[in-house]
Write an enzyme that holds these catalytic residues in place. Structure first.
Site, short mmCIF file in Angstrom:
data_model
loop_
_atom_site.label_atom_id
_atom_site.label_comp_id
_atom_site.label_asym_id
_atom_site.label_seq_id
_atom_site.Cartn_x
_atom_site.Cartn_y
_atom_site.Cartn_z
N GLU A 207 -23.66 10.96 24.61
CA GLU A 207 -24.92 11.64 24.29
C GLU A 207 -26.08 11.49 25.19
O GLU A 207 -26.02 10.31 26.04
CB GLU A 207 -25.32 10.86 22.93
CG GLU A 207 -24.24 10.66 21.72
CD GLU A 207 -25.00 10.25 20.62
OE1 GLU A 207 -26.12 10.05 20.45
OE2 GLU A 207 -24.17 10.48 19.60
N GLY B 128 -27.57 3.84 15.81
CA GLY B 128 -28.04 4.24 14.56
C GLY B 128 -29.72 4.02 14.37
O GLY B 128 -30.03 3.93 12.89
N ARG C 111 -15.54 7.14 19.41
CA ARG C 111 -15.10 7.31 18.02
C ARG C 111 -15.18 8.75 17.54
O ARG C 111 -15.80 9.42 18.42
CB ARG C 111 -15.61 6.47 16.83
CG ARG C 111 -16.97 6.52 16.90
CD ARG C 111 -17.72 5.93 15.60
NE ARG C 111 -19.16 5.71 15.94
CZ ARG C 111 -20.03 6.95 15.66
NH1 ARG C 111 -19.57 8.11 15.08
NH2 ARG C 111 -21.43 6.48 15.99
#
Length: 493
Positions: free
Chosen positions: A277, A166, A294
């Site tokens: 990613e 994040g 997730r």
């Protein structure tokens, strides 16, 4: 081995809890919501078949209390827990505790969460299985050695938290003189957010694209991908617009990226839904970034191009029914775009906004989804992430999806708190976005073009008058003439 899931506790809140409940309702599976006292009347609480209040000094503390959540699941007779995203969704200890309690965790095993949750072990695992990783410097207590190793790789470098995401604990370093102080600051931030101060550095690919691949695994070594998503439009390292499939991605490169994601998931014996990613350089080289163990915020765009309900797929895998289809049968229909509607001020470095939702009007179309759990009168506070909702649009082509998204954003009314709605429309309408010329530097590179036009006072007056007249409370005040004037009829002094 299969197990029938009959009741699911959602260990989350807001729009993702509401989204999971909708699928559970459609499948005839009972749902249990959890909430702090401050959100007892929230939409996800009202939607669920049952609701349990969690104790905590703050709403976030309540939602992070794994023991309390597991106790709620057992008390309500739930046989499974869906973690959604955020909070405890990538907490290996929580996943293990759920399974130790005899419940089904709708996600990967605790061992895989732990493996992929640590960025260093994940990188090592990926490299061992032939997934490209960027040149990097591993953490050490010797900052001098760390700096020397970094210089051998070259600058710029990206310092990252070993156990986080994040954008927290992340900074870009352009020279050796910056390294020690940047590492110290990043380590402190990583310790504060994740309880783990380890950081590492990797080669910073300037102006890369951020590409991610949705994978599904059966936990026994079989895995498939559901195509890729483009997540390059970001602010402060956090995504605001995602789309699927990625724009202008050569088919051979798409196959290579998606294939490497499947290879990684299969090697890890990954179970359930996950996302691998990557960063993609202008030269076509791509590097492993991380694996999110997730469901992702942006999963709806994958659902739109494949026709799959990913929550339903998660449930099927958790029950032991395996993957939904072989790789060769995974559909790919059209293009989808998701805009994250956030309570923030794009003109003030995207700082979060607070307020009370006074009006919510959502456009309706069979090609549009508005993922939310909002109510008029709902207070938007700083207790949670500023994302309020997600506008998801599908089109037969990327151009159509862009046009439809802009039209939907212009028709969307969310009043009472500052949002990024107008900003998102400007991003989508920018010539570079329309052309698919994207990178993680998009927002900074086009900042001047994306600034709002100066308001025209006359137009602003007309808009405010029209908005007031359209509000039924205002109209009632106009018509409600008090006595004795009402008895005078049309006569006026």
């Amino acid at each position: 081995m299969t197990a029938r899931i009959t009741k699911v506790l959602i260990a989350n809140r807001g729009e993702i809890a509401a989204r999971i409940i909708r699928t559970l309702d459609r499948l005839g599976i009972a749902s249990v919501a959890v909430h702090h006292a401050a959100e007892a009347r929230a939409a996800h609480v009202r939607m669920a078949g049952q609701a349990v209040e969690l104790r905590g000094d703050t709403p976030v503390a309540a939602h992070l209390d794994g023991a309390q959540i597991i106790a709620a699941a057992r008390a309500t007779g739930a046989d499974a827990i869906h973690p959604g995203y955020g909070f405890l969704s990538e907490n290996a200890r929580f996943a293990k505790a759920v399974e130790d309690a005899g419940l089904i965790f709708i996600g990967p095993s605790a061992e895989v969460i732990e493996l992929m949750g640590d960025k260093i072990s994940a990188r090592t695992f990926a490299e061992r299985h032939g997934v490209p990783v960027a040149p990097s410097v591993m953490p050490t207590d010797d900052l001098e050695a760390f700096a020397r190793d970094a210089e051998r790789i070259g600058f710029p470098l990206l310092i990252k938290a070993a156990a986080g995401g994040g954008g927290k604990g992340m900074s870009i370093v352009h020279s050796a003189s910056e390294m020690r102080e940047a590492a110290r600051i990043a380590s402190g931030e990583a310790l504060r957010y994740f309880g783990d101060g380890r950081v590492y550095a990797e080669l910073f690919v300037e102006n890369p694209r951020h590409i991610e691949v949705q994978v599904l695994g059966d936990g026994a070594g079989a895995a498939i991908h559901l195509w890729e998503r483009e997540c390059s439009v970001q602010r402060r390292f956090q995504k605001i617009i995602e789309e699927a499939p990625a724009a202008n991605l050569p088919p051979a490169l798409r196959d290579e990226i998606c294939g490497s994601a499947v290879r990684l998931a299969a090697a890890a014996q990954y179970r359930n839904a996950g996302t691998v990613e990557y960063i993609l350089g202008a030269d076509g080289r791509f590097f492993f970034l991380e694996m999110n163990t997730r469901l992702q915020v942006e999963h709806p765009v994958t659902e739109e191009i494949t026709g799959l309900d990913l929550v339903e797929t998660q449930l099927a895998i958790a029950e032991g029914r395996g993957l939904p289809m072989p790789q060769a049968e995974v559909p790919l229909h059209g293009n989808a775009i998701e805009c994250r509607i956030c309570a923030e001020d794009p003109e003030n470095n995207f700082l979060p906004e607070t307020g009370t939702i006074r009006r919510l009007d959502v456009p309706q179309a069979d090609w549009l989804r508005f993922e939310n759990a909002l109510d008029p009168g709902q207070k938007v506070t700083s207790d949670f992430d500023p994302m309020l909702a997600k506008l998801v649009v599908h089109g037969d082509s990327r151009a159509q999806a862009v046009d439809r998204s802009i039209a939907a954003l212009k028709d969307l009314a969310l009043l009472g708190v500052g949002t990024n709605i107008d900003y998102l429309a400007r991003v989508l309408d920018h010539p570079a976005f329309r052309a698919g010329d994207l990178s993680t530097a998009f927002v900074a590179r086009h900042a001047a073009d994306l600034a709002p036009p100066a308001p025209d006072p006359a137009t602003l007056d007309r808009v405010l008058i029209a908005a007031a007249l359209a509000d039924h409370h205002f109209a009632q005040l106009i018509d409600n003439v008090p006595e004795p004037y009402a008895s005078m009829g049309q006569w006026r002094n």
